[in-house]
Enzyme design. Structure first.
Site, PDB file in Angstrom:
ATOM      1  N   GLU A   1      62.974  22.102 173.266  1.00 58.58           N
ATOM      2  CA  GLU A   1      62.113  20.929 173.448  1.00 58.58           C
ATOM      3  C   GLU A   1      61.119  21.106 174.587  1.00 58.58           C
ATOM      4  O   GLU A   1      61.210  20.465 175.636  1.00 58.58           O
ATOM      5  CB  GLU A   1      62.981  19.683 173.607  1.00 58.58           C
TER       6      GLU A   1
ATOM      7  N   GLU B   1      60.251  11.102 169.978  1.00 60.95           N
ATOM      8  CA  GLU B   1      60.982  10.393 171.028  1.00 60.95           C
ATOM      9  C   GLU B   1      60.365  10.608 172.415  1.00 60.95           C
ATOM     10  O   GLU B   1      60.466   9.742 173.272  1.00 60.95           O
ATOM     11  CB  GLU B   1      62.454  10.797 171.024  1.00 60.95           C
TER      12      GLU B   1
HETATM   13  C1  NOJ Z   1      68.728  12.713 170.663  1.00 60.56           C
HETATM   14  C2  NOJ Z   1      68.115  12.552 169.322  1.00 60.56           C
HETATM   15  O1  NOJ Z   1      66.972  13.365 169.171  1.00 60.56           O
HETATM   16  C3  NOJ Z   1      67.779  11.111 169.134  1.00 60.56           C
HETATM   17  O2  NOJ Z   1      67.092  10.931 167.927  1.00 60.56           O
HETATM   18  C4  NOJ Z   1      69.030  10.290 169.198  1.00 60.56           C
HETATM   19  O3  NOJ Z   1      68.684   8.934 169.139  1.00 60.56           O
HETATM   20  C5  NOJ Z   1      69.806  10.548 170.483  1.00 60.56           C
HETATM   21  N1  NOJ Z   1      69.943  11.944 170.720  1.00 60.56           N
HETATM   22  C6  NOJ Z   1      71.181   9.907 170.432  1.00 60.56           C
HETATM   23  O4  NOJ Z   1      71.985  10.571 169.494  1.00 60.56           O
HETATM   24 CA    CA Z   2      66.407  15.248 170.647  1.00 59.92          CA
END
Ligand code: NOJ
Ligand code: CA
Length: 659
Positions: A155, A463
């Site tokens: 990432e 995210e």
């Molecule tokens: C990281 C993941 O990329 C995300 O999508 C998820 O909500 C969280 N971990 C919690 O599992």
């Molecule tokens: Ca992630």
């Protein structure tokens, strides 16, 4: 010593033995692409297998066949290659033998080592201390890369540097020369082996650096076995590099008789609100995964035609700092405010399927112990896709034997995790469940053999726009297309039409959020924003509802790594075409021929584009939705704002009556 060329005589590979040492090189139309590069392995408890070699035998063969993908970017793929198999022995009358197999396609090369029983001189297994495989890239190249062996797994934002300045990189590693030669280094069929990082030793010479095991070695395998394929896609354009099926072609055909139970589909879920910190995974007054909230999302999905609803945080174990408490996760019991029976019954009534969630927090052995019961629970309640998660720093996966011995620490992409992931996928397949891991091991085309391994994360996803540390740049998404996406589908979770993260904007225009559904492929695509945000943007939402997720064909119409991309994909289940284009932080004015549309057919084009003043920084919501009638002789002007994009749906018009 031995040579083989591709079916169309585009690429040629030569193997050489020089004073008992083995190397290979690659040319494209006579131009050197890979200089003499070493082959071999270093072993624990034995001498390196790389000196005093002699050729025992060699043979060639060729393949030209079409095969059908269960789902994907295209329905049909062509595997057209020539193979060279060369067997070596060590010294005169030696006991240790191994083979190297090259498959040469017009658009690239794959090779692997095969170790027979006689590779280990009797021990019955090999412990690989290091793979000595090199890739000495000949022409000066620019590289797009992310660091390997660092804490944040895959990432990272991409670095663009001369290849001669790369340190240790993950694959796919994308390279481009000044005159447009593209090379993507990666691997295919990573099964029961460590993931390959690439470390630069000198100049443009890279060496395989395998992710280590907790025990310190890289790989331990019983004989006989073979390594994954080391792959080089070699093309003269970014488009051809993206379109290559080389990695899939080097994977085994499907191991599953029937995967018709897996339906590519879109989903919504209790997710973005967690990342915005409007609700919590943890139970208590801010809990997101309550029965009431779940019913609300299910109704929203049913009303708007989404098959799936992801619910994160419904199970026990999220309280406190969940990413440090992996051993608390309980995969079969719900929190007190979540009625699993009621929620799944409501989903069933409304024709919606929950998407299961298994966050392990990296307590992977703890997860494995519950896996069968967890799969059974989902299976019995109509859940046929599971998103899993492996949140912890790289190298911190927790492994413990059944007897409760010491906890060992593994890499996300070491041999132990390559086994773990495939074991989950196999057991899930037996329950007719598809798997979508986040913080995964990288994709190496195993979806061909295991078509229930449908997607994964494995790069900086949307995210980061919620957290903003820092958010993904417009350039990042274009780079993803020509780097991460060369390995396979990504659950990027697009469609943030509010363009707002937690206290900072998403670096995108509105039209671009729609284009992401076309350019970043996954057979399961999330509409990631909050329901109320979609209702506030009905035009944009319409495209997200309409866009297909399973394709008959895919064409990269134009594009350059890190600059922009224009893609067209044809729906596998209708005659519709979709076009998507995104650009980096620079605006672009392109003219795109529509010659990909069927001749003699008129189409309604529903165009979702950036407005005249759109700009990802200060006018991200300037957006136009309009319609036109077009045919394959037309062209379309694509005005992409800085950080912008365009999405178009083409639907065939009924033939007009002749009276
Ligand atoms: C990281 C993941 O990329 C995300 O999508 C998820 O909500 C969280 N971990 C919690 O599992
Ligand atoms: Ca992630």
């Amino acid at each position: 010593m031995a040579t083989v060329s591709s079916p169309g005589e585009v690429l040629a590979v030569a193997l050489d033995l020089h004073e008992g040492r083995l190397s290979y090189r690659i040319e494209r139309f006579g131009e050197r692409i890979v200089d003499d590069s070493r082959l071999g392995v270093a072993l624990r408890g034995a001498e390196k297998l790389e000196r005093n070699l002699s050729l025992v035998s060699q043979s060639t063969s060729s393949v030209d066949q079409r095969w059908e993908q269960a789902w994907g970017e295209r329905r049909w793929s062509r595997d057209h290659h020539r193979e060279l198999r060369a067997e070596f022995a060590e010294g005169v009358g030696a006991k240790r033998h191994f083979s190297v197999v090259f498959r040469v396609f017009d658009d690239g090369v794959g090779f692997r080592y095969e170790f027979p029983l006689s590779a280990g001189a009797g021990a019955g297994e090999l412990i690989i201390e290091d793979e000595l495989t090199e890739f000495a890239i000949a022409p000066p190249m620019t590289a797009w890369w992310i660091p390997a062996g660092e804490w944040n797994r895959y990432e990272y934002l991409y670095q663009r540097t001369p290849l001669a300045e790369v340190g240790q990189a993950h694959t796919p590693l994308t390279l481009r020369s000044a005159d447009g030669l593209h090379v993507a280094l990666h691997e295919a069929a990573l099964v029961d082996y460590s993931g390959m990082w690439l470390r630069r030793s000198e100049g443009q010479r890279l060496r395989a650096q395998l992710a280590p095991a907790a025990e310190g070695w890289k790989v331990r395998r019983g004989l006989p076995f073979h390594t994954p394929w080391r792959t080089l896609v070699i093309t003269d354009s970014a488009a051809a590099m993206y379109e290559s099926d080389l990695v899939l072609n080097l994977n085994e055909p499907s191991q599953l008789d029937d995967v018709s139970w897996f339906q590519p589909a879109k989903y919504v879920g209790i997710w973005w609100e967690l990342h915005l910190d409007r609700s919590s995974w943890a139970s208590g007054p801010r809990h997101g995964a309550t029965t009431q909230n779940a019913l609300r999302y299910i109704d929203f999905a049913a009303e708007h035609g989404f098959r799936g609803v992801l619910i994160e945080g419904w199970n026990r174990g999220w309280d406190g700092q969940w990413f440090g408490n992996g051993w608390d996760f309980d995969f079969t019991h719900a929190t007190d405010d979540f009625d699993f029976e009621q929620v799944t019954a409501h989903a069933r009534e409304r024709g919606v399927h929950l998407i299961g969630h298994h966050e392990t927090g990296c307590a992977v052995s703890h997860y494995e112990r519950q896996l069968d019961a967890a799969l059974r629970l989902y299976r019995n309640h109509g859940v046929d896709v599971i998103k899993s998660g492996y949140v912890c720093d790289a190298g911190q996966i927790e492994r413990q034997d059944r007897r409760g011995g010491p906890v060992l620490r593994e890499w996300h992409d070491g041999q132990w995790m390559s086994r773990h992931h495939l074991e989950v996928v196999r057991r899930a397949a037996a329950q007719q469940i598809a798997i979508n891991p986040h913080e995964p091991i990288k994709d190496t085309g195993l979806r061909r053999s295991w078509p229930n391994w449908v997607s994964r994360e494995g790069a900086r996803g949307m995210e980061y726009g919620a957290w903003g540390n820092p958010p993904n740049t417009p350039e990042h998404e274009v780079e993803l297309v020509f780097t991460r996406m060369l390995s396979g589908p990504m659950d990027y979770t697009p469609g943030i039409v509010s363009l707002q993260g937690r206290g900072q904007p998403i670096l995108s225009t509105l039209a671009r959020q729609l284009a992401l559904y076309v350019v970043i492929y996954s057979p399961i695509q999330m509409a990631a924003d909050l329901p109320e945000h979609y209702l506030a943007q009905p035009q944009a939402f319409q495209f997200i509802k309409d866009v297909a997720v399973d394709w008959a064909q895919t064409r990269v119409l134009a594009g350059e790594v890190g600059d922009f991309v224009v893609m067209a994909r044809q729906d596998r289940h209708s005659e519709d075409w979709y076009l998507g284009a995104i650009t980096d932080e620079h605006g672009r004015d392109l003219r795109q021929s529509l010659a990909f549309l069927a001749p003699g057919q008129r189409y309604r084009a529903q165009i979702y584009r950036d407005g005249e003043r759109a700009h990802y920084r200060d006018q991200p919501l300037d957006f136009v939705a309009e319609e036109r009638v077009v045919d394959h002789g037309d062209s379309l002007r694509l005005r992409l704002a800085p950080g912008g994009g365009i999405a178009v749906r083409f639907t065939p018009l009924q033939a007009e009556r002749e009276d």
